[in-house]
Motif scaffolding. Structure first.
Motif, mmCIF file in Angstrom:
data_model
loop_
_atom_site.group_PDB
_atom_site.id
_atom_site.type_symbol
_atom_site.label_atom_id
_atom_site.label_comp_id
_atom_site.label_asym_id
_atom_site.label_seq_id
_atom_site.Cartn_x
_atom_site.Cartn_y
_atom_site.Cartn_z
ATOM 1 N N ASP A 260 0.819 -1.376 0.108
ATOM 2 C CA ASP A 260 -0.079 -0.091 -0.113
ATOM 3 C C ASP A 260 0.868 1.389 0.043
ATOM 4 O O ASP A 260 1.474 1.428 1.096
ATOM 5 N N GLU A 261 0.958 1.798 -1.312
ATOM 6 C CA GLU A 261 1.990 3.040 -1.211
ATOM 7 C C GLU A 261 1.208 4.346 -0.650
ATOM 8 O O GLU A 261 1.806 5.240 -0.302
ATOM 9 N N ASP A 262 -0.076 4.250 -0.405
ATOM 10 C CA ASP A 262 -0.785 5.431 0.381
ATOM 11 C C ASP A 262 -1.034 5.363 1.604
ATOM 12 O O ASP A 262 -1.349 6.401 2.348
ATOM 13 N N ALA A 263 -0.348 4.306 2.232
ATOM 14 C CA ALA A 263 -0.376 4.418 3.685
ATOM 15 C C ALA A 263 0.468 5.224 4.454
ATOM 16 O O ALA A 263 1.660 5.453 4.037
ATOM 17 N N PRO A 264 -0.003 6.090 5.325
ATOM 18 C CA PRO A 264 0.664 7.176 6.035
ATOM 19 C C PRO A 264 1.964 6.542 6.839
ATOM 20 O O PRO A 264 1.854 5.671 7.302
ATOM 21 N N TYR A 334 3.007 0.945 7.018
ATOM 22 C CA TYR A 334 3.883 2.144 6.155
ATOM 23 C C TYR A 334 4.998 1.352 5.586
ATOM 24 O O TYR A 334 6.090 0.851 5.868
ATOM 25 N N LYS A 337 6.843 4.484 -1.205
ATOM 26 C CA LYS A 337 6.678 4.056 -2.579
ATOM 27 C C LYS A 337 7.551 3.096 -3.174
ATOM 28 O O LYS A 337 8.660 2.776 -2.710
#
Length: 546
Positions: A260-264, A334, A337
């Motif tokens: 998951d590249e969008d995980a903070p 996290y 990218k």
């Protein structure tokens, strides 16, 4: 009786003439046995008319004939700060640097210290080389430049010689490598360069050898007198298909489905609990009860006056004040990218270099082909005044130079040293400590020149210069520089390039890169914290202040 008296007087007269003749013979023999200087300038009389001051507009500095502080001895004085100076003296004849020993020697005293300025001499080629005494400047052609220079990270006794390449016809400056540093005091010092017919040059300061070099050695001069036999071909071009990449992204790698590249990077800590005793209704800052409205405050002009703010004392007794919020923590999900892992590049050919070709400027020689010198010039730009030049000497015998040092420089130096010692004792400094400091500062200047410390050189030089101005903080300066050195060592060991490791499938280079970036930002935050700690307590500015 009269006859006898006359004979006696004639006998006495003859004896007197014989005595005078013997004395004259001894004086003549002594003069013949002791070689003279080729050139000597003691500045015992006015230099005007004998030395020519450059008429070029950029040289505004005023030269003066002045006594050395504490002596009756005169010298040529740099009288103003932040000026360019240029003056030249014709030797009257050409002096060859080829045939035998040549000694170049002069005295300089920095009566007001030296933070930024030069005090070197230029030994100039004949005027046929294209220069005029009245137009003497930085571009006037010289054979040798010799003397102290100090400014910022520069602290050296220059020895530079210009030599004509017989193949290219170009004049090249050759700089002495690792030259000695400039003495850091206000005493008279004598600088000596001895050029020997065996290609050796020796640099002396106060009669003590500080550097020995060979004109033909590539280890002693930069660039080397004898050029490299080959050079990179300037016309050689790198082929378009030349691949210099040792590693490339794996073209067959695929991003995992669960990546998951969008995980903070950070998430709220759901397990966190508000500390007991937290004061929700108390502000972190309150009006300063000691603040008073200025008498000259005008509400119409300045607005409604508000007291400055100060930290709420209740908050210092509690875990915290104001609205409590759950803290953030590192997000275990996290990953950042995604990027494919690197693999060996099958097309890698190495770092391209142009092919070597014969150097058209290459030549061989058994000794430098020095051009004769016909004048001595002083062309400097200095921020300090009080620089005093004296006893400029050219000789073809080391003993002559030594004789002048002992008779002209040594007595002055000893007198100045005794006066300095008395001043240091009055200030509570021992002579042993002073000597120790001088050696320490000389060593620290050499440490600052170590290549891997280039990034820290300005900081080290600044510390040394502070120590020279305030000798009582020498130990603190040493500790500070040791801290700098330890910092460099730790960065080399732990903060530099890291060894290549195999990255597991679940950890990608991008994530590691993010971690490294975070580390560098922490260093910046640490520096910011130090600045904040040094700053005064934060206050709300009044409207007048804004």
């Amino acid at each position: 009786m009269v006859l006898m008296e006359g004979r006696r007087k004639i006998t006495e007269l003859l004896l007197l003439l014989l005595l005078i003749g013997c004395s004259a013979s001894q004086i003549q023999a002594s003069s013949e046995n002791e070689p003279d200087a080729i050139f000597y300038e003691p500045f015992s009389v006015s230099f005007e008319g004998r030395w020519i001051v450059s008429s070029k507009d950029e040289y505004k500095g005023v030269w003066k004939l002045s006594k050395s502080e504490g002596h009756d001895d005169y010298g040529l004085l740099v009288s103003e700060k932040a000026r360019k100076y240029a003056v030249v003296k014709d030797l009257g004849k050409a002096v060859s640097l080829k045939d035998g020993t040549i000694v170049l020697q002069f005295e300089v005293r920095f009566q007001n210290g030296l933070e930024c300025g030069g005090a070197y001499l230029k030994y100039l080629r004949p005027q046929e080389a294209g220069w005029k005494p009245e137009e003497f400047d930085n571009d006037s052609p010289y054979s040798i430049m010799f003397g102290p220079d100090k400014c910022g990270s520069t602290n050296k006794v220059h020895f530079i010689f210009k030599h004509k390449n017989p193949k290219s016809g170009e004049y090249v400056e050759h700089h002495l490598k690792d030259p000695p540093s400039v003495p850091s005091d206000k005493l008279s010092h004598v600088y000596t360069a001895i050029l020997k017919p065996n290609n050796e040059v020796r640099i002396l300061i106060d009669g003590e050898e500080k550097k020995k070099a060979n004109f033909l050695s590539a280890n002693d001069f930069e660039p080397a007198l004898i050029p490299a036999k080959t050079i990179p071909d300037p016309d050689d071009k790198k082929p378009e298909d030349w691949d210099e990449r040792a590693k490339i992204p794996d073209p067959h790698a695929v991003k995992p489905d669960d990546w998951d590249e969008d995980a903070p990077m950070e998430v709220e800590d759901e397990d966190a609990v508000k500390p007991e005793g937290w004061l929700d209704d108390e502000p972190e800052e309150i009006d300063d009860p000691e603040a008073t409205k200025p008498e000259d405050w005008d509400d119409e002009e300045d607005g409604v006056w508000e007291p400055t703010k100060t930290d709420n004392p209740k908050c210092s007794l509690a875990p915290g004040c104001g609205e409590w919020k759950k803290p953030m923590k590192i997000n275990p999900a996290y990953k950042g990218k995604w990027s494919p892992p690197l693999i060996d590049n099958p097309s890698y050919k190495g770092i391209w270099k142009p092919q070597e070709i014969p150097n058209p400027s290459y030549f061989e020689t058994e000794k430098p082909d020095f051009e004769a010198i016909t004048a001595i010039g002083i062309e400097i730009w200095t921020m300090q005044d009080g620089i005093l030049f004296d006893n400029i000497l050219i000789a073809d015998d080391e003993k002559v130079a030594e004789s002048y040092r002992l008779t002209t420089w040594k007595p002055k130096f000893e007198n100045e040293k005794e006066k300095q010692k008395a001043e240091e004792e009055a200030a509570g400094l021992s002579d042993g400590l002073s000597g120790f400091q001088k050696k320490i500062f000389d060593l620290l200047y050499k440490i600052a020149d170590v290549p891997f410390l280039d990034a820290y050189k300005p900081k080290i030089i600044d510390l040394i210069e502070k120590g020279e101005k305030q000798p009582n903080i020498t130990i603190g300066i040493i500790v500070s520089i040791v801290v700098v050195l330890l910092t460099v060592v730790f960065k080399i060991l732990f903060g530099g390039k890291k060894p290549k490791v195999t990255v597991p499938e679940t950890v990608r280079p991008a994530a590691a890169e993010a971690s490294n970036t975070q580390g560098s930002s922490e260093e910046k935050e640490d520096e910011s914290e130090k600045e904040d700690a040094a700053a005064p307590p934060r206050r709300r500015p009044t409207r007048r202040e804004t």
